[in-house]
Design an enzyme around this catalytic site. Structure first.
Site, PDB file in Angstrom:
ATOM      1  N   ASP A   3      45.821  49.893  27.333  1.00 29.37           N
ATOM      2  CA  ASP A   3      45.163  48.704  26.774  1.00 29.37           C
ATOM      3  C   ASP A   3      45.692  48.345  25.380  1.00 29.37           C
ATOM      4  O   ASP A   3      45.969  47.170  25.098  1.00 29.37           O
ATOM      5  CB  ASP A   3      43.643  48.912  26.685  1.00 29.37           C
ATOM      6  CG  ASP A   3      42.939  48.649  28.017  1.00 29.37           C
ATOM      7  OD1 ASP A   3      43.524  47.977  28.885  1.00 29.37           O
ATOM      8  OD2 ASP A   3      41.790  49.118  28.171  1.00 29.37           O
TER       9      ASP A   3
ATOM     10  N   LYS B  65      35.917  53.614  31.952  1.00 31.65           N
ATOM     11  CA  LYS B  65      37.079  54.119  31.214  1.00 31.65           C
ATOM     12  C   LYS B  65      36.841  55.489  30.565  1.00 31.65           C
ATOM     13  O   LYS B  65      37.779  56.263  30.409  1.00 31.65           O
ATOM     14  CB  LYS B  65      37.522  53.089  30.184  1.00 31.65           C
ATOM     15  CG  LYS B  65      38.099  51.855  30.877  1.00 31.65           C
ATOM     16  CD  LYS B  65      38.663  50.820  29.952  1.00 31.65           C
ATOM     17  CE  LYS B  65      39.220  49.679  30.799  1.00 31.65           C
ATOM     18  NZ  LYS B  65      39.908  48.664  30.023  1.00 31.65           N
TER      19      LYS B  65
END
Ligand code: NAP
Length: 289
Positions: free
Chosen positions: A107, A71
């Site tokens: 997220d 990420k």
């Protein structure tokens, strides 16, 4: 050329990625919204994220869900990024736009949507513990802090990483919110209303609080334990939490579906309904599929 190779192409990239339910989720979204596309698993070697992304695009790829442990690299690779990806310092989504990769981070919004729609809780005025300081923690901390918890503590196996995140995010807290960090061992005697496991320990089957060397009695009366992993992988942490007195336990399947819906909207311009997909996945996991 086969028909499927002409369809818009998407994938989830990670290491490991074999466990991912994302292909199933996006296939259900595509069917429900009438979108024709392909979505596959794309394993990448630990030192080969950028190369794998490049090859995927050369082969016609238009978008990627990015999972553990890429990420941070994802944000670095993108030419442009959303404000929420910049402020997280991490991204979980790539979309090919105007000849370059655009990065986003869904997220945090996915977690808050799961809290609001399925778990029925928010962290306003609560004492919150976030375990882990990786890419997923970066994505959820900003949105959690913006809600206005009373106290948000970040704890990580490698304490320096938690300290760096606390420093990064403390300045974004409003009045009435204290952001701090503690080593696992120093959590003894502390009580939290919400304990979120954002470590990847579950993927290795080592996520019970005992295995992570967490002190006992972290849960305040009525507390929620939430594991970002889902299905059987979350059993070690959530089982430990229930034994330690957590009143409610939830896995991260709802977050997974919610964050995926926001990715799908970014790629395809249509926001799919999440409730039926979450119910379908729960049934499939319950049936051992
Ligand atoms: P990451 O960037 O690799 O970070 C991993 C984190 O886990 C680090 O803080 C690491 O601590 C910690 N950790 C790993 N093994 C550990 C162990 N045995 N004991 C204690 N801590 C341990 O991974 P990530 O991208 O943040 O992802 C973390 C997890 O969240 C993954 O399981 C992922 O699948 C899940 N996730 C779920 C969703 C969802 O939608 N449900 C979304 C995002 C992520 P150190 O710093 O000490 O190495």
């Amino acid at each position: 050329m086969s028909h499927s190779s002409t369809l818009p192409r998407y994938a989830v990239i990670g290491h490991p990625v074999a466990h991912s339910r994302s292909p199933r989720i996006h296939a259900l979204f595509a069917a429900a919204t009438g979108q024709a596309l392909t979505y596959e698993r794309l394993p990448a070697p630990l030192d080969g994220f950028a190369r794998t992304v490049r090859e995927f695009h050369d082969a016609g790829g238009l978008g990627l869900s990015v999972t553990v442990p890429f990420k941070l690299e994802c944000l670095e690779l993108a030419a442009t990024a959303s404000e929420r990806a910049h402020s997280a310092g991490a991204a979980n989504t790539l979309a090919w736009r105007g000849g370059a990769w655009f990065a986003d981070n869904t997220d945090g919004a996915g977690l808050l949507n799961d809290f609001a729609r399925h778990v029925g809780i928010d962290d306003r005025g609560r004492d919150v513990l976030v375990l882990g300081a990786g890419g997923a923690a970066r994505g959820i901390l900003g949105p959690l802090i913006a809600q206005g918890p009373r106290r948000l503590v970040i704890a990580n196996r490698t304490p320096e990483k938690a300290a760096a995140l606390a420093q990064l995010f403390a300045g974004r807290a409003g009045r009435g919110t204290v952001v701090s960090t503690m080593p696992f061992a120093a959590l003894g005697g502390q009580r939290f209303d919400i304990v979120i496991n954002s470590t990847s320990a579950s993927l290795g089957g080592a996520a019970s609080g005992d295995a992570m060397h967490l002190p006992p009695a972290l849960f305040a009366p009525g507390a929620l334990a939430y594991d970002l992993t889902y299905g059987p992988a979350s059993a070690a942490f959530l089982g430990w939490a229930a034994r330690e007195g957590a009143a409610r336990c939830a896995d991260g399947l709802g977050m997974l579906v919610e964050q995926a819906a926001l990715q799908f909207e970014l790629w395809r311009g249509v926001l799919p309904a999440t409730d039926p997909v979450l119910a379908q996945l729960r049934a499939e996991i319950g049936a051992g599929q």
